[in-house]
Design a protein around this motif. Structure first.
Motif, mmCIF file in Angstrom:
data_model
loop_
_atom_site.group_PDB
_atom_site.id
_atom_site.type_symbol
_atom_site.label_atom_id
_atom_site.label_comp_id
_atom_site.label_asym_id
_atom_site.label_seq_id
_atom_site.Cartn_x
_atom_site.Cartn_y
_atom_site.Cartn_z
ATOM 1 N N PRO A 1 0.811 -1.224 0.000
ATOM 2 C CA PRO A 1 0.000 0.000 0.000
ATOM 3 C C PRO A 1 0.847 1.278 0.000
ATOM 4 N N TYR A 2 1.995 1.246 0.668
ATOM 5 C CA TYR A 2 2.872 2.423 0.673
ATOM 6 C C TYR A 2 3.469 2.671 -0.710
ATOM 7 N N GLU B 1 0.756 4.065 -2.981
ATOM 8 C CA GLU B 1 0.542 5.474 -2.654
ATOM 9 C C GLU B 1 1.646 6.335 -3.266
ATOM 10 N N SER C 1 1.105 6.733 -6.944
ATOM 11 C CA SER C 1 -0.044 7.592 -7.250
ATOM 12 C C SER C 1 0.315 9.070 -7.254
ATOM 13 N N PRO D 1 5.825 6.359 5.627
ATOM 14 C CA PRO D 1 5.455 6.392 4.202
ATOM 15 C C PRO D 1 6.502 7.061 3.322
ATOM 16 N N HIS E 1 5.753 8.743 0.335
ATOM 17 C CA HIS E 1 5.241 9.755 -0.597
ATOM 18 C C HIS E 1 5.451 11.198 -0.148
#
Length: 304
Positions: A49-50, A53, A56, A266, A268
């Motif tokens: 998921p990281y 993200e 994205s 994270p 991002h």
């Protein structure tokens, strides 16, 4: 050409890149970390998921800097690359005490280089994954014997394979020693990335390394206050060092031995927090874009 865990790509395909991050790290001494110490599927479930993200927000490539004996897992990285759509790059090379297998202290420099060259030629284990760079570490101050041996073996490997070198670094004195060894070996410093350059406060050392061609990596983004990072980045830019600067965070990661991988930070926020802050602080967006895309492609390219 740059080797990713899914195969070679052209430099232009690299795109926006984080040149120094981690997916899995296991702080187990004496080279005793094994695949049995963690559940690969659990790591995928927590980290994917990281990475999604991160993709994205426009990042295209991710350089995983965990070396062998500290969490390098080509099978894990390949699965995450397939599922995330990111270009993921892994490494060959060794870190530093106490995270070295005992044989590293005994093996000659030439044999050490042969191990890494073999991984480049044949792939890591039976994975078929080839390293895209060499990851080593420098102790604080002038190099101790084992780290000097590792540096010399890395230079030999780079000359043989064309791979660039990333070196975890604690201070500029170690880098000055490396430059001496490079001069002795007639090695081009533009193959070498000074990792954690923010740890050295004497900017004259950075400028000296830059003038000899070395890459300077500021990878404290989202670890230090945004304003402190902007001041340091601007100081580098004011000294005319833009063409050799890299930005990253040294973040993540799933920690072996901690429940659910521990506190995973994270990836991002360099894009969603720091870059908007830096623009508002006064650093031109075109400069930031160059540091995140053009520069990594040049620093990470294979010279073979």
């Amino acid at each position: 050409m740059i080797h990713t865990v899914l195969g070679p790509i052209e430099e232009r395909e690299l795109g926006v890149t984080l040149p120094h991050e981690h997916i899995l790290v296991g702080f187990i001494e004496d080279g005793k970390l094994t695949r049995d110490d963690y559940d690969r599927q659990e790591v995928v479930d927590h980290i994917l998921p990281y990475l999604l993200e991160l993709k994205s927000v426009g990042c295209r490539s991710f350089v995983d800097c965990s070396p062998e004996y500290l969490g390098r897992d080509p099978y894990l990285l390949r699965e995450l690359a397939e599922k995330s759509g990111l270009h993921i790059i892994t490494n060959t090379g060794f870190y530093q005490a106490p995270y070295l297998s005992p044989f590293v202290y005994e093996i000659p420099e030439t044999e050490l280089a042969k191990l890494w060259i073999r991984e480049y030629d044949d792939g890591i284990g039976d994975s078929g994954v080839k390293p895209g760079f060499i990851k080593i570490a420098l102790n604080k101050g002038r190099l101790n014997p084992v780290q000097e041996k590792i540096v010399r073996a890395a230079l030999t490997t780079s000359l043989e394979t064309g791979l660039p070198i990333q070196a975890h670094t604690n201070d500029g004195i170690a880098v000055m020693h490396v430059l001496e060894i490079m001069a002795e070996r007639h090695f081009d410093p533009s193959r070498f990335i000074w990792v954690h350059a923010q740890n050295e406060k004497d900017l004259d050392m950075h400028e000296l390394a830059f003038k000899q061609g070395m890459w300077i990596e500021l990878d404290s983004i989202m670890r230090w206050p945004n304003e402190d990072n902007c001041r340091l980045l601007q100081a580098f830019l004011d000294r005319g060092m833009k063409e050799k600067l890299l930005l990253s965070q040294d973040l993540g990661w799933y920690t072996v031995g901690k429940e659910q991988g521990g506190d995973i930070r994270p990836y991002h926020k360099l894009f969603t927090v720091f870059i908007p802050f830096a623009e508002e602080w006064g650093i031109d967006r075109s400069v930031l874009d160059s540091l995140m895309s053009y520069n990594p492609a040049i620093a990470l390219r294979n010279r073979s």
